[in-house]
Design an enzyme around this catalytic site. Structure first.
Site, PDB file in Angstrom:
ATOM      1  N   HIS A 185      -5.309  -4.036   4.052  1.00 55.90           N
ATOM      2  CA  HIS A 185      -5.166  -2.859   3.207  1.00 55.90           C
ATOM      3  C   HIS A 185      -3.708  -2.440   3.091  1.00 55.90           C
ATOM      4  O   HIS A 185      -3.236  -2.079   2.005  1.00 55.90           O
ATOM      5  CB  HIS A 185      -5.997  -1.700   3.758  1.00 55.90           C
ATOM      6  CG  HIS A 185      -6.222  -0.591   2.780  1.00 55.90           C
ATOM      7  ND1 HIS A 185      -5.612   0.639   2.900  1.00 55.90           N
ATOM      8  CD2 HIS A 185      -6.967  -0.538   1.650  1.00 55.90           C
ATOM      9  CE1 HIS A 185      -5.992   1.416   1.890  1.00 55.90           C
ATOM     10  NE2 HIS A 185      -6.807   0.730   1.116  1.00 55.90           N
ATOM     11  N   CYS A 186      -2.983  -2.516   4.201  1.00 57.34           N
ATOM     12  CA  CYS A 186      -1.565  -2.144   4.198  1.00 57.34           C
ATOM     13  C   CYS A 186      -0.740  -2.987   3.233  1.00 57.34           C
ATOM     14  O   CYS A 186       0.303  -2.541   2.755  1.00 57.34           O
ATOM     15  CB  CYS A 186      -0.973  -2.309   5.589  1.00 57.34           C
ATOM     16  SG  CYS A 186      -1.681  -1.250   6.860  1.00 57.34           S
ATOM     17  N   SER A 187      -1.198  -4.194   2.948  1.00 56.64           N
ATOM     18  CA  SER A 187      -0.393  -5.129   2.152  1.00 56.64           C
ATOM     19  C   SER A 187      -0.842  -5.229   0.702  1.00 56.64           C
ATOM     20  O   SER A 187      -0.350  -6.079  -0.029  1.00 56.64           O
ATOM     21  CB  SER A 187      -0.456  -6.526   2.801  1.00 56.64           C
ATOM     22  OG  SER A 187      -1.776  -7.035   2.819  1.00 56.64           O
ATOM     23  N   ARG A 237       0.847  -1.212   0.000  1.00 58.63           N
ATOM     24  CA  ARG A 237       0.000   0.000   0.000  1.00 58.63           C
ATOM     25  C   ARG A 237       0.871   1.246   0.000  1.00 58.63           C
ATOM     26  O   ARG A 237       0.569   2.222  -0.702  1.00 58.63           O
ATOM     27  CB  ARG A 237      -0.909  -0.014   1.238  1.00 58.63           C
ATOM     28  CG  ARG A 237      -1.772   1.241   1.454  1.00 58.63           C
ATOM     29  CD  ARG A 237      -2.739   1.507   0.337  1.00 58.63           C
ATOM     30  NE  ARG A 237      -3.493   0.320  -0.055  1.00 58.63           N
ATOM     31  CZ  ARG A 237      -4.374   0.288  -1.038  1.00 58.63           C
ATOM     32  NH1 ARG A 237      -4.633   1.387  -1.750  1.00 58.63           N
ATOM     33  NH2 ARG A 237      -4.996  -0.831  -1.352  1.00 58.63           N
TER      34      ARG A 237
END
Length: 382
Positions: free
Chosen positions: A373-375, A133
């Site tokens: 979401h971060c990944s 992300r």
């Protein structure tokens, strides 16, 4: 995240600064390489108006990154982190193509074994860590069928983690995708900025108006730069929390656009007196009073955090909000709170009608301080 996790087995993105003293200790590695990728694609035409679409729009594919560094994760934690990333990739691949970037042939082979044949693994985009992300490029469209990508000059969340490879990922993904690439006139990470695709951004001041990323730039200058990068016309700021986690508080753990005019916020109860609980209530209040770029008063959906979790670390990211919207589905976490997980799933189903809600056990990744979401980073179709 760059502390020695063999020595600090309970370290995470949230408690990172406790061990690193703001990046000055515990073996933090700061890249000495430039953070702007030498362009291999032509820049977009100056007259073009490109917009970063909302995440709910149709995707061509999802980009992810394979974690392989024991210097970052430690040999004990790394296999579990890899297993969670493989599970996310395989789940998204049921709905849209996934490209997983691995650092060289050996790591790519390991990723293929764990992620399976439904996921495409490439070995020619080297990565330091898994947080696509923030390291990936922001894909944009111009409404006439043209695509480009822009990089936000990733600098390891303010030089807190090694990023010699990750600082080049945005440009390399754009080149792999075959789209023109340029760089923004400010430094940030897409996890710090939510866009609706219709002119409105939501962002945390603590992460962006911060000397570790944008020294000497005023709030007004940063707003202008952000709007130019995203093709937006309004920024709604929330205060956020500086110096408490490696990201300086990214918006995508608390408040998210469901679609234009509608946001969802995870709000801690008043009994949660932590800085994170107070931050969530502040974000809810600000967004409940806000209007978007089109003058609409935002509809704010309130969601409760899980009352209990399988992991009891105070730094565990117990956030349903770090979800990812892909074609036909919403991918998020479940935490073992039967009632809380069921209520969250029902709220997602109402907010995203027609999409399958996938709730995964990702405790090892969330104990590392990040989530779905971060990944992930989406590449839109139009």
């Amino acid at each position: 995240m760059s502390q020695n996790k063999n020595q600090q087995a309970d370290a995470s993105r949230r408690n990172f600064l406790k061990f690193t003293s703001m990046g000055a200790a515990a073996g933090v590695l700061v890249s000495s390489l430039p953070t702007v990728f030498a362009q291999t694609c032509p820049p977009p035409p100056p007259s073009a108006t490109f917009v970063a679409p909302g995440e709910d729009k149709l995707h061509a594919r999802t980009w992810m990154a394979w974690p392989a560094s024991t210097a970052i994760w430690g040999s004990n934690l790394l296999p579990g982190i890899q297993a969670d990333i493989a599970l996310i990739a395989k789940t998204i691949a049921k709905y849209e193509p996934v490209i997983l970037c691995a650092d060289g042939a050996t790591n790519a082979s390991n990723a293929r074994t764990k992620a399976g044949t439904s996921v495409t693994v490439v070995s020619d985009i080297p990565v330091d860590d898994l947080w696509a992300r923030d390291t990936g490029c922001l894909f944009r469209v111009d409404g006439a069928g043209k695509h480009d990508a822009i990089g936000l000059n990733f600098n390891g969340w303010g030089n807190k983690q090694t990023h010699a490879k990750d600082s080049l990922v945005a440009g390399r993904i754009a080149a792999k995708a075959g789209v023109p690439f340029s760089t923004a006139s400010f430094t940030s990470e897409p996890g710090a900025i939510e866009q609706d695709g219709e002119g409105t951004l939501i962002a945390t001041e603590s992460s962006i108006i911060n000397a570790n990323r944008n020294s000497g730039k005023t709030k007004a200058q940063l707003e202008t730069a952000m709007m130019a990068a995203y093709g937006a016309s309004k920024v709604i700021w929330v205060k956020g929390i500086a110096g408490q986690d490696i990201t300086d508080d990214h918006i995508d753990a608390t408040s998210r656009f469901v679609r234009p005019g509608v946001v969802m916020v995870q709000v801690a109860p008043a009994s949660d007196t932590s800085v994170w609980g107070a931050d969530s209530r502040s974000q809810f209040a600000i967004l409940s009073a806000a209007t978007d770029a089109k003058g609409r008063k935002l509809q704010v959906i309130k969601i409760n955090p899980p009352a209990t979790t399988r992991v009891t670390s105070p730094d565990f990211l117990n956030s349903y909000m770090n979800y990812y919207v892909c074609n036909g589905a919403v991918i998020t976490a479940q935490f073992g709170d039967v009632a809380g997980d069921a209520a969250a799933k029902a709220a997602f189903q109402t907010a995203f009608p027609g999409r399958t809600i996938e709730m995964l056990n990702l405790d090892r990744l969330y104990n590392g301080g990040g989530g779905v979401h971060c990944s992930t980073q989406q590449e839109p179709i139009a």
